[in-house]
Write a protein that holds these residues in place. Structure first.
Motif: not given
Length: 70
Positions: A3, A11, A15-16, A18-20, A22-23
């Motif tokens: 990433t 990043v 943060g990474l 939380r993004c993962l 979320r998806h």
């Protein structure tokens, strides 16, 4: 590391994560296929006396005039 190198150099791990999440891909085990079907097939049953031979062709080198095999 991937990433940071290809998507965003600044990043953070949190943060990474939380993004993962979320998806819905926050857990690696959720992405792996289930063990329901194996990719291996059983050996075919042959009558006694049958000989099975696998041939692997080796790359032909510039100084050779024919292909070799293993």
């Amino acid at each position: 590391m991937v990433t940071r190198e290809f998507i965003h150099p600044n990043v953070s791990r949190s943060g990474l994560n939380r993004c993962l999440q979320r998806h819905d891909v926050g857990r690696l085990t959720d992405l792996q296929p289930t063990a329901g079907k194996s990719g291996h097939k059983p050996f075919k049953v042959y009558e006694p006396g049958y000989l099975h031979v696998n041939v692997k062709y080796l790359p032909q080198m510039p100084d050779e005039d024919h292909r070799r095999y293993l």
